[in-house]
Enzyme design. Structure first.
Site, PDB file in Angstrom:
ATOM      1  N   ASP A  29     -20.153 -41.958  18.802  1.00  0.00           N
ATOM      2  CA  ASP A  29     -21.510 -41.387  18.886  1.00  0.00           C
ATOM      3  C   ASP A  29     -22.072 -41.237  17.859  1.00  0.00           C
ATOM      4  OD1 ASP A  29     -23.309 -39.942  21.403  1.00  0.00           O
ATOM      5  OD2 ASP A  29     -23.828 -39.350  19.576  1.00  0.00           O
ATOM      6  N   ILE A  30     -23.293 -41.689  17.452  1.00  0.00           N
ATOM      7  CA  ILE A  30     -23.946 -41.617  16.448  1.00  0.00           C
ATOM      8  C   ILE A  30     -24.250 -39.960  15.861  1.00  0.00           C
ATOM      9  CG2 ILE A  30     -26.536 -41.691  16.884  1.00  0.00           C
ATOM     10  CD1 ILE A  30     -26.855 -43.708  14.416  1.00  0.00           C
ATOM     11  N   ASN A  86     -24.310 -38.075  32.049  1.00  0.00           N
ATOM     12  CA  ASN A  86     -25.561 -37.482  31.957  1.00  0.00           C
ATOM     13  C   ASN A  86     -26.549 -38.546  33.015  1.00  0.00           C
ATOM     14  OD1 ASN A  86     -24.991 -35.306  30.374  1.00  0.00           O
ATOM     15  ND2 ASN A  86     -25.430 -36.228  28.793  1.00  0.00           N
ATOM     16  N   VAL A  95     -30.427 -42.437  26.943  1.00  0.00           N
ATOM     17  CA  VAL A  95     -30.441 -43.862  26.677  1.00  0.00           C
ATOM     18  C   VAL A  95     -30.093 -44.288  28.031  1.00  0.00           C
ATOM     19  CG1 VAL A  95     -28.929 -45.708  25.705  1.00  0.00           C
ATOM     20  CG2 VAL A  95     -29.201 -43.768  24.303  1.00  0.00           C
ATOM     21  N   HIS A  99     -23.292 -44.376  30.356  1.00  0.00           N
ATOM     22  CA  HIS A  99     -22.427 -44.203  29.356  1.00  0.00           C
ATOM     23  C   HIS A  99     -21.516 -42.910  29.564  1.00  0.00           C
ATOM     24  CE1 HIS A  99     -26.203 -42.556  28.131  1.00  0.00           C
ATOM     25  NE2 HIS A  99     -25.492 -41.756  27.592  1.00  0.00           N
ATOM     26  N   HIS A 101     -19.585 -40.015  27.953  1.00  0.00           N
ATOM     27  CA  HIS A 101     -18.998 -39.292  26.810  1.00  0.00           C
ATOM     28  C   HIS A 101     -17.608 -38.922  26.823  1.00  0.00           C
ATOM     29  CE1 HIS A 101     -23.539 -38.277  25.401  1.00  0.00           C
ATOM     30  NE2 HIS A 101     -23.598 -38.266  26.665  1.00  0.00           N
TER      31      HIS A 101
HETATM   32  P1  5GP Z   1     -27.259 -39.143  26.446  1.00  0.00           P
HETATM   33  O1  5GP Z   1     -28.105 -38.290  25.688  1.00  0.00           O
HETATM   34  O2  5GP Z   1     -28.112 -40.368  27.042  1.00  0.00           O
HETATM   35  O3  5GP Z   1     -26.297 -38.605  27.618  1.00  0.00           O
HETATM   36  O4  5GP Z   1     -26.607 -39.866  25.464  1.00  0.00           O
HETATM   37  C1  5GP Z   1     -26.754 -40.831  24.459  1.00  0.00           C
HETATM   38  C2  5GP Z   1     -25.879 -40.809  23.425  1.00  0.00           C
HETATM   39  O5  5GP Z   1     -26.233 -41.902  22.478  1.00  0.00           O
HETATM   40  C3  5GP Z   1     -26.254 -39.571  22.546  1.00  0.00           C
HETATM   41  O6  5GP Z   1     -25.222 -38.773  22.392  1.00  0.00           O
HETATM   42  C4  5GP Z   1     -26.688 -40.110  21.097  1.00  0.00           C
HETATM   43  O7  5GP Z   1     -26.326 -39.492  19.835  1.00  0.00           O
HETATM   44  C5  5GP Z   1     -26.230 -41.582  21.403  1.00  0.00           C
HETATM   45  N1  5GP Z   1     -26.789 -42.592  20.570  1.00  0.00           N
HETATM   46  C6  5GP Z   1     -28.328 -42.829  20.373  1.00  0.00           C
HETATM   47  N2  5GP Z   1     -28.691 -43.768  19.485  1.00  0.00           N
HETATM   48  C7  5GP Z   1     -27.519 -44.111  19.187  1.00  0.00           C
HETATM   49  C8  5GP Z   1     -27.243 -45.201  18.328  1.00  0.00           C
HETATM   50  O8  5GP Z   1     -28.132 -45.943  17.747  1.00  0.00           O
HETATM   51  N3  5GP Z   1     -25.708 -45.520  18.056  1.00  0.00           N
HETATM   52  C9  5GP Z   1     -24.792 -44.730  18.563  1.00  0.00           C
HETATM   53  N4  5GP Z   1     -23.474 -45.027  18.238  1.00  0.00           N
HETATM   54  N5  5GP Z   1     -24.962 -43.812  19.452  1.00  0.00           N
HETATM   55  C10 5GP Z   1     -26.152 -43.731  19.546  1.00  0.00           C
END
Ligand code: 5GP
Ligand code: ZN
Length: 122
Positions: A29-30, A86, A95, A99, A101
């Site tokens: 994760d970024i 999520n 996103v 995914h 986590h």
């Molecule tokens: P969500 O909030 O949808 O459950 O998780 C999305 C995750 O994607 C977040 O933890 C966010 O930090 C990660 N994320 C968003 N953009 C990028 C990216 O460009 N690269 C990577 N490696 N992770 C990302």
């Protein structure tokens, strides 16, 4: 399709890949929320958990298996770790490509919401 994670799958956007096979990709994760934080995604675009169909049963099961494999490789499988999907706005999804986590390397907190967001029970 204009999807960030599909672009990571296609290697149009770089990511630190920790696992890859025909069905799934896993990458760091970024914005890590734990000492280790990766995301396991299906190579097939599925927007949310609500969009999973019977034909996705195998790939979603495989995502969970891969999460366990990563935890094992990272060395925190026995100590414990957190896996999270999520879904949509209240779930905190940002996103829209499913995914899983995988968070590990320290003890996790619970519950996953803030006091200020709690609703009174009538
Ligand atoms: P969500 O909030 O949808 O459950 O998780 C999305 C995750 O994607 C977040 O933890 C966010 O930090 C990660 N994320 C968003 N953009 C990028 C990216 O460009 N690269 C990577 N490696 N992770 C990302
Ligand atoms: Zn996608």
């Amino acid at each position: 399709m204009d999807c960030l994670f599909c672009k990571i799958i296609d290697k149009q956007i770089p990511a630190e890949i920790v696992y890859e096979d025909d069905l799934v990709l896993a990458f760091k994760d970024i914005s890590p929320q734990a000492p280790f934080h990766a995301l396991v995604i299906p190579k097939k675009h599925i927007a949310t958990l609500n969009d999973i169909t019977e034909e996705d049963r195998a790939v979603v099961g495989h995502m969970v298996m891969v999460a366990g494999k990563i935890a094992n490789e990272q060395g925190f499988a026995e100590a414990g770790y957190r896996t999270v999907f999520n879904c949509n706005q209240d779930g905190g999804q940002t996103v829209y490509h499913i995914h899983l986590h995988v968070l590990g390397g320290k003890a996790m907190g619970w519950p996953p919401y803030q006091e200020t967001l709690k609703q009174p029970i009538n």
